[in-house]
Every structure is written in C-alpha cells, then in structure tokens.
Motif scaffolding. Structure first.
Motif, PDB file in Angstrom:
ATOM      1  N   GLU A   1      18.025 -11.635  -9.076  1.00  0.00           N
ATOM      2  CA  GLU A   1      17.990 -11.883 -10.520  1.00  0.00           C
ATOM      3  C   GLU A   1      19.351 -11.583 -11.159  1.00  0.00           C
ATOM      4  O   GLU A   1      19.838 -12.320 -12.021  1.00  0.00           O
TER       5      GLU A   1
ATOM      6  N   HIS B   1      14.434  -9.131  -3.608  1.00  0.00           N
ATOM      7  CA  HIS B   1      15.271  -8.022  -4.080  1.00  0.00           C
ATOM      8  C   HIS B   1      15.831  -8.295  -5.483  1.00  0.00           C
ATOM      9  O   HIS B   1      16.172  -9.429  -5.819  1.00  0.00           O
ATOM     10  N   SER B   2      15.956  -7.244  -6.275  1.00  0.00           N
ATOM     11  CA  SER B   2      16.400  -7.382  -7.666  1.00  0.00           C
ATOM     12  C   SER B   2      17.815  -7.960  -7.788  1.00  0.00           C
ATOM     13  O   SER B   2      18.183  -8.492  -8.835  1.00  0.00           O
TER      14      SER B   2
END
Ligand SMILES: *Cc1c(COP(=O)(O)O)cnc(C)c1O
Length: 471
Positions: free
Chosen positions: A183, A179-180
């Motif tokens: 990051e 999942h983003s």
C-alpha cells in the motif's frame, strides 16, 4: 583516533562481539525499557571536545545495550527473523573499512561484478528462471516500489516519468493478507491507495484467483487499467502462499505485470521440495526475497529479480555530466537499477555467507528450522487447550490458547493478549501476534540462525506454564 588505538580497540570489540554471539541466549530478548528512558540519558548537545573510546564504549554498554531487543537471541520468535551470522558480520567489518560507494561500475568494479555473480548464484540456488537479471536493493519495500514504477513506465511507454500524471487510471491488486509495504508503494508511485484492490482469501489465507479475475474485469469495464498484481509467497501474518500459476495465467491474459513478493519465504526455495510454492514463476515479471531475513545475511540485503532488465533500467536511468564515463565494454551501473544513487557494498556479505556454509549447509539449516516448527506444531495439535490457526507451511506457527470451557472469541482474544504480555515480560522469549479472521493469534517463528529444538521445547514449556496463571 590513531591507527594504533584503532587496532587495540578493534581487537577488544571483536572479543566483545564473539562473547555476545556466544552468550546472546542469556540476554532478555525484548528490551524492557520505557519510552524516553534512553533519550533522557543522552546529552542534549554534541560534545565540543573529543571523548575517549573507553568512555564511549562504556556508555554503549551502560546506556544503549539495555534498550536493545536481541534479534539474534534464538528465543527471538516474533515477527520474522532478521538473521545475522558470523561470516556476515566479518564481511560487514570489511565493508565498513573499505567504505566504498557502489553507485556505478568504476566506483568499485569488484562490487558491481561480485553483485552480478552472487545474484546469479542465488537465482539458480532458488530455481528462478535463468534469463532473469538481479540487483540488490535495500529492502523489499523498495524492490516492490521499483516493480510498480517499472510496470507503470513500461505500460505508458515511459511517458509518466517525463510528463507526470494526467489523471490516474491504474489499479494494483493484492490479497487482503499482503504486506503493508504494498500500500505504501502504491501511494508513493502515484497510483493512490484507493486504487489498490484487496482480493479476498481462502481458508488457507491464499488469494482467490476467481475474485482477482472479477475485480480486474470490473476495472477494465470502467476504463481503469489493471497495472500490476502482487502475489505473495509467504504472507507476513501466516506465510500463506498465493496460487502463482492461476494468478499468472490471469496476468498473461490481460497483459498485467506480475510481481512476486517472497520477502520472507523466498529463502526456503533453496529446498527443491519447497519449489511447488513458485509453480508458475515463468509468468512473473519481477520477484523479491530478502536474504536479510532468513538467509543469515544481516540487514540490509534484498534480492530483486526482473525479466525485462531494459525496462527497469529505462525507468530509473539518469546520467548527469559528472557521472558520465567512457568504458570499453558495456558494464552494469546499478545506480540505474533502483532508487538510490549511493549504494552499499552488500554483495560481499552474501558471498561470505554462501561460501562459508555452502549451498548444502544452507539447505540443512533451513530444513532444520522447518523441522523444528513441524515438531512444535504436532505438540500444539496434541494439546487440549491450544489450537493451530493457519497451515504451517514453513517455520511460522500461528496458534492460540483455547481452553475448552471458553467459547467466545472476544474473551479468547483477551486471554491470548494477556498471555503474550506475560510471556514477553519474562525476557525469556519474544512472541508477536496477528489477527486472522478477527481472532487474536500468537505468531511464533523458528528461523533464527542458531535456534535449536531445545530452545523451542523450552519455549513451549514456558507457554504451557504461563497459561496456568491467567485469569
Ligand atoms: C518483511 C516483508 C516485507 C517488507 O520487507 P522490507 O525488506 O522490510 O521492506 C514485504 N513483504 C513481505 C511478505 C515480508 O515478509
């Protein structure tokens, strides 16, 4: 507003709410509004004189409702569910009425102690290690940030909290399907997104542990310290399950913090037959799942568990004079368990939900959602012109339209993009998409609180009918 008026309007609103829940299937699922259309109907400045509730509520219906995407419509098949349920809404009414701030024990002892108890319930409902400690965070994004920060502090003997970064020498690992929010968390934690290593996946979109080990070794050889591995149980694109046991052994060997992101799929662990997904959980240092996705508890409510409670608290603890207090017994001050000082009373809705349905009731609802997904998966398998694009492990189906005469991926991507636009415009359902190995793939999840097999049968008929009009 006088209390007698409040009473009258509250009764009216509850009737409206019950009607909405009962009839939400009839609303167009995805809002069909153009950008700015709502904004332009709202006055540029706040009213100088108070307005009547009748007028405010009229505007709610006239201006706001058309710009709502109806997540509680059982034909909401996009993204992941953000489920609500009647008991959850009732609890939220009480939460708003009490308006308590749950930053520490004495600011509402019930809130703290209920949170501890309910998270212990959830822990055993999901089969998580009994010695873990839990706390409710607003979102999984925040919980994972807490994990990375705690990993960083524990490894450096709480030095960076005090002195700040010298030069960065850490790396964090996750799969290309992660999942983003990972990051984002790596950026916020000062690790730097250049130091986030994306590990390739196998044909089921699960992390390749051999490659993880290689990347870790390469960093060690370059004097970069492997800080944390994020394993995902239920990736966002396709609900792939990373091999926790293999990853855990690698983390144990190198002393790396293992965080498990089960934000969406974690709920399915209440089914004993799904516990294989967390084989190796004993290696984990932290774990997050969102009751606000699939467990019928409206947003926000994210359950975060840690093995080392002291490391978490030491990472976030800060006590100015005005928050010091004297109590006879040690108590939990959840403000020290995460980023927020002020905290909502979220445990109440979890308590209402779990008690209303009971563990058995919840299991039935979840296994029914999985059954509905399996049923549609079979139909897609049987149809000539559609194909399944990733293993269906839970209640998410990744598929695409693929008429035999078309061989070329870009052309298929185009066709499926057209299909989704046409479908979502009908207002009868809402699908989202993802990209798997460069292929445009439709995502359909059957996890909404009240979704039925009939809803999904109707969706499938509509999909089959809509492809006939594609060019
Ligand atoms: C939804 C999701 C997240 C983000 O959850 P938030 O609570 O919105 O921050 C992270 N990881 C996975 C796997 C998810 O499904």
């Amino acid at each position: 507003m006088e209390f007698n008026e409040f009473r009258k309007f509250a009764h009216e609103l509850v009737d409206w709410m019950a009607d909405y829940m009962e009839n939400v299937r009839d609303y167009p699922v995805k809002s069909q509004i153009n950008p700015g259309e709502i904004l332009n109907q709202l006055p540029n400045s706040a009213p100088s004189q108070g307005e009547s509730f009748e007028k405010i509520f009229e505007d709610f219906q006239k201006i706001i409702m058309p710009g709502i995407t109806h997540w509680q419509n059982p034909n909401f098949l996009a993204y992941v569910p953000a489920n609500s349920s009647p008991p959850s809404v009732l609890a939220e009414m009480l939460t708003a009425t009490l308006g308590v701030q749950c930053m520490m024990w004495q600011t509402s002892p019930s809130a703290t102690e209920l949170e501890e108890r309910v998270l212990d319930w959830l822990k055993s409902m999901l089969g998580l290690p009994s010695e873990w400690s839990g706390v409710i965070q607003d979102t999984a994004s925040t919980a994972t940030l807490c994990a990375i920060l705690t990993a960083r502090e524990k490894l450096t003997n709480f030095e960076i909290n005090k002195k700040g970064f010298d030069t960065n020498k850490f790396a964090v690992y996750c799969s290309t399907q992660t999942h983003s929010s990972i990051e984002k968390d790596v950026k916020i934690a000062g690790i730097g997104s250049d130091n986030l290593r994306l590990i390739s996946v196998d044909d089921k979109f699960a992390m390749l542990s051999d490659e993880l080990e290689k990347k870790i070794q390469k960093d060690i050889d370059r004097n970069i310290i492997p800080l944390c591995v994020v394993a995902t149980i239920g990736t966002t694109s396709s609900t792939a399950i990373d091999p926790l046991c293999e990853i855990g052994k690698i983390c144990a060997k190198h002393g790396i913090w293992l965080h498990v992101d089960a934000a969406y799929a974690g709920t399915a662990l209440i089914l004993p037959e799904m516990r294989w997904m967390i084989d190796g959980i004993e290696y984990a240092d932290s774990f997050v799942f969102n009751p606000h996705k699939w467990m019928f508890t409206n947003f926000d409510c994210s359950a975060y568990y840690v093995k080392d409670e002291m490391a978490l608290v030491r990472t976030f603890e800060i006590t100015p004079e005005y928050l010091k207090m004297v109590v006879e017994k040690p108590v939990k001050d959840y403000r020290n368990w995460g980023i927020q000082l002020g905290r909502r009373f979220r445990a109440l809705k979890l308590w209402f939900v779990i008690r209303t349905y009971g563990v058995e009731g919840l299991k039935q609802m979840i296994s029914n959602h999985i059954k509905i997904a399996k049923n549609l998966t079979e139909k897609i398998h049987e149809s000539e012109d559609f194909e399944i694009m990733a293993p269906v492990v839970l209640n998410l189906i990744c598929f695409r339209y693929h008429p035999k005469k078309i061989k070329d991926d870009p052309q298929l991507n185009d066709l499926n993009q057209q299909l989704i636009e046409k479908l979502n415009k009908t207002g009868k359902l809402f699908l989202s998409h993802t990209s798997l190995n460069g292929k445009y793939v439709l995502r359909l999840q059957t996890g909404q609180t009240f979704v039925t097999k009939e809803d999904i049968d109707r969706a499938w008929e509509l999909i089959k009918k809509t492809v006939l009009d594609l060019t």
